[in-house]
Motif scaffolding. Sequence first.
Motif, short mmCIF file in Angstrom:
data_model
loop_
_atom_site.label_atom_id
_atom_site.label_comp_id
_atom_site.label_asym_id
_atom_site.label_seq_id
_atom_site.Cartn_x
_atom_site.Cartn_y
_atom_site.Cartn_z
N SER A 211 0.93 -1.25 -0.08
CA SER A 211 0.05 -0.01 0.02
C SER A 211 0.83 1.30 -0.20
O SER A 211 2.00 1.28 0.69
CB SER A 211 -0.78 -0.09 1.15
N GLY A 212 0.27 2.23 -0.66
CA GLY A 212 1.03 3.47 -0.76
C GLY A 212 0.38 4.66 0.07
O GLY A 212 -0.58 4.35 0.72
N LEU B 256 5.13 6.73 -9.68
CA LEU B 256 5.16 5.39 -10.32
C LEU B 256 6.51 4.66 -9.89
O LEU B 256 6.28 3.18 -10.10
CB LEU B 256 5.02 5.74 -11.95
N ASP B 257 7.37 5.08 -9.65
CA ASP B 257 8.50 4.44 -9.02
C ASP B 257 8.25 3.73 -7.38
O ASP B 257 9.03 2.94 -7.10
CB ASP B 257 9.83 5.25 -8.92
N SER B 258 7.09 4.24 -6.84
CA SER B 258 6.91 3.70 -5.47
C SER B 258 6.41 2.12 -5.71
O SER B 258 6.12 1.65 -6.57
CB SER B 258 5.70 4.59 -5.02
N PRO B 259 6.81 1.59 -4.09
CA PRO B 259 6.71 0.08 -4.25
C PRO B 259 4.98 -0.39 -4.87
O PRO B 259 4.82 -1.57 -5.05
CB PRO B 259 6.91 -0.23 -2.80
N ALA C 119 5.57 -4.09 -10.12
CA ALA C 119 4.89 -5.29 -10.29
C ALA C 119 5.65 -6.51 -9.66
O ALA C 119 5.24 -7.54 -9.40
CB ALA C 119 4.79 -5.30 -11.72
N CYS C 120 6.81 -6.15 -9.38
CA CYS C 120 7.83 -7.19 -8.61
C CYS C 120 7.72 -7.23 -7.27
O CYS C 120 8.28 -7.79 -6.41
CB CYS C 120 9.39 -7.09 -8.96
#
Length: 180
Positions: A60-61, A129-132, A136-137
Motif C-alpha cells: 500500500s502507498g 510510479l516508482d513507488s513500491p 509489479a515485482c
Amino acid sequence: MPDVPEQRSARGQGGGPGYAFLRGRVLRGALAHGRARGFGRFALAPPLPRVWGLSLFPRSGGADELALDQELSALSAAGRAAYVLRALDRLPDTEVRRVLESAGVADPVAALTEADSVPRRERPAAELLDSPEFDACSLQARPTDLLRRRRHRTAALVALVAAAVCGALLGLPAGGWGAG
C-alpha cells in the motif's frame, strides 16, 4: 586495470535496442491482458496468476499513490500505457505514438488525449510510479485464513462420514439383518 564505464540510464533517451524490444514485448503483453475475451457481458479478462494458500497483493502507498491508482484505473489500457511511457520513460509524444502504434494500439492519439486527462500533482508522476505500490515485482504474500481452511477440512470430513453412513444404510438387505 581498465576503467569500467558507468551504467547509463535508459530513461529519457528511449534506451537502446534491447530496452526498446523489451518495452515493446511488455507493452504488447499488458495491452493483451487489458483486452477482454469473450462476447458481450460474458467477456472475461484473462486470469491473474494465483498461488494456492497465499494471498498476494501490492504494497500500500500513500494518499497520492492511491489517488493516482484510482485515476489510472479509469483509463483504458492504451491510455495507461501512454501515461507511463511519458512519465517513466520520459518519451516525447511523437515517440509515445510510435511505440503505441508498434504495440498494436488502434488510436494512439486518443490514448495520449486520455493520458492528458490525469491531473498534475505536486509530486512528479515518475516518483509516484516508482513507488513500491506500482512495482509489479513487489508483492506482499500472506497465508490465507488458516481458521477457514481448518473449518473446510472439518466440513469435508463430516461430509465424508455422512456419505459412508448413507452408503452403509443403502447397502442393507431388503429384509434387514434380523433373523428371518
